[in-house]
Each structure stands twice: as structure tokens, then as C-alpha cells.
Design an enzyme around this catalytic site. Structure first.
Site, PDB file in Angstrom:
ATOM      1  N   ASP A 127     -36.398   0.007   1.336  1.00 18.52           N
ATOM      2  CA  ASP A 127     -35.290  -0.299   2.233  1.00 18.52           C
ATOM      3  C   ASP A 127     -34.435  -1.451   1.715  1.00 18.52           C
ATOM      4  O   ASP A 127     -33.215  -1.475   1.922  1.00 18.52           O
ATOM      5  CB  ASP A 127     -35.816  -0.623   3.635  1.00 18.52           C
ATOM      6  CG  ASP A 127     -36.308   0.615   4.364  1.00 18.52           C
ATOM      7  OD1 ASP A 127     -35.980   1.734   3.928  1.00 18.52           O
ATOM      8  OD2 ASP A 127     -37.028   0.468   5.374  1.00 18.52           O
ATOM      9  N   ASN A 154     -28.471  -3.457   8.666  1.00 14.41           N
ATOM     10  CA  ASN A 154     -29.636  -3.691   9.530  1.00 14.41           C
ATOM     11  C   ASN A 154     -29.376  -4.761  10.582  1.00 14.41           C
ATOM     12  O   ASN A 154     -29.332  -4.466  11.774  1.00 14.41           O
ATOM     13  CB  ASN A 154     -30.854  -4.089   8.699  1.00 14.41           C
ATOM     14  CG  ASN A 154     -31.813  -2.942   8.472  1.00 14.41           C
ATOM     15  OD1 ASN A 154     -31.541  -1.818   8.861  1.00 14.41           O
ATOM     16  ND2 ASN A 154     -32.933  -3.226   7.832  1.00 14.41           N
ATOM     17  N   ARG A 186     -39.595 -25.843  14.467  1.00 15.42           N
ATOM     18  CA  ARG A 186     -39.078 -26.449  15.679  1.00 15.42           C
ATOM     19  C   ARG A 186     -38.004 -25.557  16.269  1.00 15.42           C
ATOM     20  O   ARG A 186     -37.210 -24.954  15.538  1.00 15.42           O
ATOM     21  CB  ARG A 186     -38.500 -27.832  15.343  1.00 15.42           C
ATOM     22  CG  ARG A 186     -38.088 -28.637  16.559  1.00 15.42           C
ATOM     23  CD  ARG A 186     -37.633 -30.026  16.129  1.00 15.42           C
ATOM     24  NE  ARG A 186     -37.161 -30.810  17.265  1.00 15.42           N
ATOM     25  CZ  ARG A 186     -36.658 -32.037  17.159  1.00 15.42           C
ATOM     26  NH1 ARG A 186     -36.554 -32.600  15.961  1.00 15.42           N
ATOM     27  NH2 ARG A 186     -36.262 -32.690  18.223  1.00 15.42           N
ATOM     28  N   THR A 195     -35.386  -0.569  14.051  1.00 17.49           N
ATOM     29  CA  THR A 195     -36.772  -0.329  13.630  1.00 17.49           C
ATOM     30  C   THR A 195     -37.213  -1.330  12.566  1.00 17.49           C
ATOM     31  O   THR A 195     -38.254  -1.147  11.935  1.00 17.49           O
ATOM     32  CB  THR A 195     -36.922   1.103  13.080  1.00 17.49           C
ATOM     33  OG1 THR A 195     -35.904   1.345  12.099  1.00 17.49           O
ATOM     34  CG2 THR A 195     -36.796   2.126  14.205  1.00 17.49           C
ATOM     35  N   ALA A 196     -36.431  -2.387  12.377  1.00 17.71           N
ATOM     36  CA  ALA A 196     -36.770  -3.416  11.386  1.00 17.71           C
ATOM     37  C   ALA A 196     -37.218  -4.694  12.092  1.00 17.71           C
ATOM     38  O   ALA A 196     -38.074  -4.653  12.979  1.00 17.71           O
ATOM     39  CB  ALA A 196     -35.570  -3.648  10.469  1.00 17.71           C
ATOM     40  N   SER A 247     -35.921  -6.537  14.380  1.00 15.81           N
ATOM     41  CA  SER A 247     -35.742  -6.504  15.834  1.00 15.81           C
ATOM     42  C   SER A 247     -36.945  -5.881  16.541  1.00 15.81           C
ATOM     43  O   SER A 247     -37.370  -6.344  17.601  1.00 15.81           O
ATOM     44  CB  SER A 247     -34.469  -5.729  16.184  1.00 15.81           C
ATOM     45  OG  SER A 247     -34.316  -5.598  17.581  1.00 15.81           O
ATOM     46  N   GLN A 258     -30.973 -10.685   2.889  1.00 18.81           N
ATOM     47  CA  GLN A 258     -30.697 -10.842   1.458  1.00 18.81           C
ATOM     48  C   GLN A 258     -29.656 -11.907   1.135  1.00 18.81           C
ATOM     49  O   GLN A 258     -29.647 -12.451   0.039  1.00 18.81           O
ATOM     50  CB  GLN A 258     -30.250  -9.489   0.877  1.00 18.81           C
ATOM     51  CG  GLN A 258     -31.333  -8.422   0.981  1.00 18.81           C
ATOM     52  CD  GLN A 258     -30.930  -7.094   0.383  1.00 18.81           C
ATOM     53  OE1 GLN A 258     -29.770  -6.865   0.052  1.00 18.81           O
ATOM     54  NE2 GLN A 258     -31.882  -6.187   0.251  1.00 18.81           N
TER      55      GLN A 258
END
Length: 288
Positions: free
Chosen positions: A68, A140, A151, A181-182, A184, A240
């Protein structure tokens, strides 16, 4: 089809063999092959290398070989160009990819015969609300988080001019349906069919029992204002690209005008991928 562009993760053990198979297939069918220049050690010197930033300009179709992460990298390189992308999984999960190296021959046959559909995926546009800051695009998600310090930070969410709520949390994920589906999903966010256009906002480890993910329609324009005292927060696009945020910075997120166009073969189903790769709906088995 006259030309293809190939992006691959050179660290994957199956990358070289898969690339060589594509080269032979392309030569048999008189299709020009262009390669991302980071693949120079996997191919012969006579092959055509291009910088990733210009690869899609010469390629009718893009192929992404890896997982992915490679798919997200390819989508970002294509940008507004709209070139269809075929994802070939060389790794483990490969949730966005369409096929595997094991099924590469069959995929190439279908590609040549144009036995595929194009599935348009929504993209997020994100920008730090400061002068001379560029817009960035995410297939994504966009993530605002506390960075390397353990913190909580404060974040204030606005829907246009309307104040939504404040979060005291490790961070905030703003996701597309593709990204549902990543990261999150790991925070308890909902799974959304990627053909749907929507924006998901999910807090990371919120310091409250009353904070839950919320879904906005595709046309909403969101603003997140960050409070983090004297330390920096982090703004990351698709895991990325990252930029530092200081207290008082605002991040603007909305639907991009362009889509990412994925090649999908007949019989491909989002729900079958959920069942196979995330064990969706599987009942636990008890072995005696």
C-alpha cells in the site's frame, strides 16, 4: 495501450522477478516501458529510466509493485494526471492493490484485452494556512499528531465557520473512504465503501469518554487549529510526507478536484477484500 510506467519497492524480494516478467510481456506486445529511476539496479542499462515526478507524463498506464505504501507513492506521483494505476501486491496486506505477483500473468492478459474497469477514488487536499505553503494531496489520510513527545495536544475542529468541538488527544486523523481501512480503522473509525465520497475525522486516544469519529459530506471544508504549547506538532500526509506545526497553526482540509483512478478487474469486490485481509465477520474458532 502504447506505454506503461513502473514504480516498485526495490526492497521487496519479488520485485526483480515481477519486473522482468512485465518487461518480456511488454516487448512481446510492443508496449513501451518506462521505469522509476530508483529501479536502476533491478533492470538492464538499456531500459528507460525517468524521475518519478515525470514518469506518468510518458505512461498511459501506471503499475505499482509493492504494498500500500508504494500505491500511495504512485498515486501522489500521478497527481492530477489521472493515469490509471494497477496495484500489484508484493508484500503482506496490500489492501489497496488489485492483484498479486502470483496472479501477474492473468492480470497482464486482462490488461491487454482491456478487461477492467476504472474505479475513481476520492482524494483529500490539505494545506497549512500560511503564506507560500503548498497544497498536498492524500489518498488515505491526513494526520495531525503530537510528534515525538508523549503528551496530549489540543485541537479545535471547524466545519467552515461552524465550530464543531475541541479535542485533547494524541492526534487527529482526517481520512478518505479509501483510508477508512487504514490508520482511521485502528482508532475505532468506521469502514466506508471507497466508492462513497465522505470525510472521516477520528481522534487518536482522546482524553474523554465522549469523543467519537464523525463523518462529513464530501463538500465540507474543515479547519483544524492546533495548540501545543512551546513544542512542535506534526502534520503528515499518507504517512509519507510530514511538516512541523507550531501552536496556533491551522490546517485546511477539503475534497480535491481530482481523483485517483484504480484499475479493477471483473469479480473484484471491496467486501471480499475485507473478509480475506481483515477477517471481516469471521467468527472466532476454538480449538480443543
Amino acid at each position: 495501450m502504447k506505454s506503461i510506467g513502473i514504480v516498485a519497492n526495490p526492497k521487496k524480494p519479488k520485485a526483480k522477478k515481477s519486473i522482468q516478467k512485465i518487461i518480456l510481456w511488454a516487448k512481446r506486445n510492443k508496449i513501451d516501458c518506462f521505469f522509476s529511476d530508483e529501479l536502476k539496479n533491478l533492470i538492464s542499462k538499456k531500459e528507460k529510466l525517468l524521475p518519478l515526478s515525470t514518469l506518468s507524463n510518458e505512461s498511459e498506464i501506471m503499475m505499482s509493485l509493492g504494498g500500500d505504501g508504494t500505491m500511495l507513492k504512485t498515486a501522489r506521483a500521478v497527481g492530477r494526471g489521472g493515469n490509471p494505476i494497477l496495484g500489484i501486491n508484493l508484500g503482506s496486506l496490500g489492501f489497496i492493490t488489485e492483484t498479486t505477483s502470483k496472479n501477474l500473468d492473468n492480470a497482464l492478459r486482462k490488461l491487454l484485452k482491456k478487461e477492467y474497469q476504472i474505479e475513481k477514488r476520492m482524494v483529500l487536499k490539505a494545506k497549512i494556512d500560511k503564506k507560500n505553503q503548498p497544497s498536498m494531496f492524500a489518498l488515505n489520510d491526513v494526520v495531525i499528531d503530537k510528534g515525538g513527545v508523549a503528551r496530549l495536544i489540543q485541537m479545535h475542529l471547524y466545519d467552515g465557520e461552524d465550530f464543531v468541538c475541541s479535542y485533547s488527544a494524541d492526534g487527529l486523523i482526517i481520512s478518505t473512504p479509501t483510508g477508512s481501512t487504514a490508520y482511521s480503522l485502528a482508532t475505532g473509525g468506521p469502514i466506508i465503501n471507497p466508492k462513497t465520497n465522505a470525510i472521516i475525522v477520528a481522534p487518536i486516544c482522546p482524553h474523554t469518554l465522549a469523543s467519537r469519529p464523525i463523518i462529513f459530506s464530501e463538500n465540507h471544508h474543515l479547519k483544524i487549529v492546533v495548540e501545543c504549547d512551546k513544542r512542535d506538532a506534526l502534520f503528515t500526509v499518507d504517512g509519507q510526507i510530514d511538516k512541523k506545526l507550531i501552536s496556533g497553526d491551522s490546517v485546511l482540509v477539503s475534497k480535491a478536484r481530482h481523483t485517483v483512478n484504480l484499475i479493477k478487474f471483473p469479480g473484484s469486490s471491496f467486501y471480499s477484500v475485507l473478509r480475506k485481509k481483515l477477517h471481516w465477520g469471521a467468527r472466532p474458532s476454538i480449538e480443543e
